[in-house]
Design a protein around this motif. Structure first.
Motif, PDB file in Angstrom:
ATOM      1  N   ASN A   1       0.825  -1.208   0.000  1.00  6.86           N
ATOM      2  CA  ASN A   1       0.000   0.000   0.000  1.00  6.86           C
ATOM      3  C   ASN A   1       0.858   1.255   0.000  1.00  6.86           C
ATOM      4  OD1 ASN A   1      -2.954  -0.820   0.397  1.00  6.86           O
ATOM      5  ND2 ASN A   1      -1.971  -2.007   2.016  1.00  6.86           N
TER       6      ASN A   1
ATOM      7  N   ASN B   1      -3.620   3.431  -0.375  1.00  3.33           N
ATOM      8  CA  ASN B   1      -3.862   3.182  -1.788  1.00  3.33           C
ATOM      9  C   ASN B   1      -3.218   1.850  -2.173  1.00  3.33           C
ATOM     10  OD1 ASN B   1      -4.566   6.255  -2.773  1.00  3.33           O
ATOM     11  ND2 ASN B   1      -2.993   6.241  -1.173  1.00  3.33           N
ATOM     12  N   GLN B   2      -4.024   0.868  -2.595  1.00  3.98           N
ATOM     13  CA  GLN B   2      -3.445  -0.430  -2.952  1.00  3.98           C
ATOM     14  C   GLN B   2      -2.528  -0.290  -4.171  1.00  3.98           C
ATOM     15  OE1 GLN B   2      -6.182  -3.765  -3.153  1.00  3.98           O
ATOM     16  NE2 GLN B   2      -7.038  -3.330  -1.126  1.00  3.98           N
ATOM     17  N   VAL B   3      -1.384  -0.979  -4.100  1.00  2.00           N
ATOM     18  CA  VAL B   3      -0.404  -0.974  -5.192  1.00  2.00           C
ATOM     19  C   VAL B   3      -0.805  -2.048  -6.200  1.00  2.00           C
ATOM     20  CG1 VAL B   3       2.007  -1.414  -5.789  1.00  2.00           C
ATOM     21  CG2 VAL B   3       1.438  -0.154  -3.692  1.00  2.00           C
ATOM     22  N   SER B   4      -0.835  -1.682  -7.487  1.00  3.64           N
ATOM     23  CA  SER B   4      -1.226  -2.638  -8.520  1.00  3.64           C
ATOM     24  C   SER B   4      -0.039  -3.000  -9.412  1.00  3.64           C
ATOM     25  CB  SER B   4      -2.339  -2.054  -9.384  1.00  3.64           C
ATOM     26  OG  SER B   4      -1.793  -1.147 -10.310  1.00  3.64           O
TER      27      SER B   4
ATOM     28  N   TRP C   1       3.823  -0.967  -9.684  1.00  2.01           N
ATOM     29  CA  TRP C   1       4.555  -1.465  -8.518  1.00  2.01           C
ATOM     30  C   TRP C   1       5.978  -0.925  -8.452  1.00  2.01           C
ATOM     31  CZ3 TRP C   1       8.434  -5.477  -9.222  1.00  2.01           C
ATOM     32  CH2 TRP C   1       8.570  -5.889 -10.545  1.00  2.01           C
TER      33      TRP C   1
ATOM     34  N   ALA D   1       5.816   2.553  -7.141  1.00  2.00           N
ATOM     35  CA  ALA D   1       5.486   2.482  -5.715  1.00  2.00           C
ATOM     36  C   ALA D   1       6.746   2.193  -4.891  1.00  2.00           C
ATOM     37  CB  ALA D   1       4.426   1.402  -5.483  1.00  2.00           C
TER      38      ALA D   1
ATOM     39  N   SER E   1      -4.085   4.206  -8.332  1.00  2.00           N
ATOM     40  CA  SER E   1      -4.559   3.093  -7.507  1.00  2.00           C
ATOM     41  C   SER E   1      -6.039   2.848  -7.751  1.00  2.00           C
ATOM     42  CB  SER E   1      -4.324   3.386  -6.026  1.00  2.00           C
ATOM     43  OG  SER E   1      -4.897   2.374  -5.224  1.00  2.00           O
ATOM     44  N   ARG E   2      -6.443   1.577  -7.795  1.00  2.00           N
ATOM     45  CA  ARG E   2      -7.830   1.241  -8.141  1.00  2.00           C
ATOM     46  C   ARG E   2      -8.673   0.848  -6.932  1.00  2.00           C
ATOM     47  NH1 ARG E   2      -7.245  -2.625 -13.220  1.00  2.00           N
ATOM     48  NH2 ARG E   2      -9.501  -2.289 -13.355  1.00  2.00           N
TER      49      ARG E   2
ATOM     50  N   LYS F   1      -8.755   2.399  -2.933  1.00  2.00           N
ATOM     51  CA  LYS F   1      -8.081   3.341  -2.039  1.00  2.00           C
ATOM     52  C   LYS F   1      -9.100   3.912  -1.072  1.00  2.00           C
ATOM     53  CE  LYS F   1      -8.297   6.177  -6.162  1.00  2.00           C
ATOM     54  NZ  LYS F   1      -7.484   6.626  -7.305  1.00  2.00           N
TER      55      LYS F   1
ATOM     56  N   THR G   1      -4.130  -5.842  -7.798  1.00  2.00           N
ATOM     57  CA  THR G   1      -3.385  -5.554  -6.577  1.00  2.00           C
ATOM     58  C   THR G   1      -2.279  -6.592  -6.402  1.00  2.00           C
ATOM     59  OG1 THR G   1      -5.299  -4.547  -5.518  1.00  2.00           O
ATOM     60  CG2 THR G   1      -3.579  -5.399  -4.052  1.00  2.00           C
TER      61      THR G   1
END
Lengths: 210, 210
Positions: free
Chosen positions: B30, B85-88, B92, B95, B130-131, B133, B179
């Protein structure tokens, strides 16, 4: 779509549980092994194990006192020791079965078809089928008053792991050992490595390593 | 192989960090978005975000005060708000770049090539890429004296998510949103669903659902 506090409050309880459990991202899948000291083994799957620090080696987890992890909490407080066993793709369904509400005197090992592995000097049972597992001594059990859950902090005192999965720099290739991840409350996933990345520095792009 | 406390103590610090970080299993990936309230945005990747409870909706994370998350900690204590915010798999590497040690006045958004997304009513920036969050209000910042880290507990007050990823029962299909998961300090993984499993009950085998 955008949801605010009022939308979250309005959700049905079970819907909210699945929704909120999905937000934090992928979770670890671990089986917690304990004993009551009278010969009764207990085993419970937990998705809230997380790293706290490497030196001293500390691992945390969250326990909900009024759920099926009640026996786990009572046992580890009474004996001061527990094991954490990574769940693999070879036994993820058995691992999930341990989340059923069994009476305290019933062994989830037997009910789920998993094998207790006893190691001299460690009071709590390991899971024989797990390929990365470790024993911990309880360091802190702290009530989080905000929602009446318990934060358990343990110090790693023993590690059992396939030696060939340990890379030269200390990283354990848990994907090669078929460790699974969880999302939400009930979804299990295996993984495929994108890459390991170099230590990030300003003004230098990160690179794939190995 | 079996390693005990003496073996862990004898490890080189960097080796131990990679080894112990591998034990807890797969971790969430995240990005934490904050602002100092003077227009400086901060962004930091964290692998220690974990679920605490769904009602109220609480999420925890561990912060090491003397590392690159220092700005994050100071900002969220000053403003009382942050985003997760989730890392996709689409961002990545960017991030991971946020983990470099930038000065406080430098925006990791700019350095990593990610886009701040400002939503009316939320003081902290989201990550546009991020998709899944969400924004949180700080509920507790608690020092864990055992290793001088900080446990941060936030309450989810807003969620931004692709509506089509939410299943009928509330579960968010974060795999469909690409994710990623982390193992150790630096290994990134995408996932493949084995299955979702039914709620476990005694004397009944768990079944795959959907």
């Amino acid at each position: 779509m955008k949801l605010n506090t009022a939308d979250i409050i309005a959700m049905d309880d079970r819907y909210r549980a699945k929704f909120i459990n999905s937000l934090s991202g992928f979770k670890s899948a671990n089986l917690i092994g304990t004993t009551d000291g009278k010969g009764n083994h207990n085993l419970a799957i937990v998705s809230s194990v997380f790293h706290i620090g490497a030196n001293p080696p500390l691992v945390g987890m969250i326990s909900r006192p009024h759920t099926v992890t009640r026996d786990t909490l009572e046992n580890l407080q009474a004996t001061g020791v527990y094991t954490i066993n990574q769940v693999s793709a070879d036994m993820w369904k058995q691992a999930h079965q341990t989340s059923a509400r069994y009476p305290a005197e019933v062994s989830e090992f037997v009910e789920a078809g998993l094998t207790p592995e006893c190691v001299n000097g460690v009071a709590a049972p390991y899971v024989a089928e797990s390929r990365v597992k470790f024993a911990l001594e309880v360091r802190e059990v702290q009530n989080l008053a905000i929602n009446d859950t318990e934060l358990i902090i343990g110090e790693v005192v023993q590690v059992l792991v396939d030696e060939k999965a340990i890379t030269a720099d200390g990283y354990i290739d848990i994907e090669a050992l078929k460790t699974v991840a969880i999302s939400g409350l009930d979804s299990y996933h295996d993984t495929h490595r994108l890459a390991r990345l170099s230590y990030a520095k300003p003004n230098t792009n990160v690179e794939e390593i190995e």
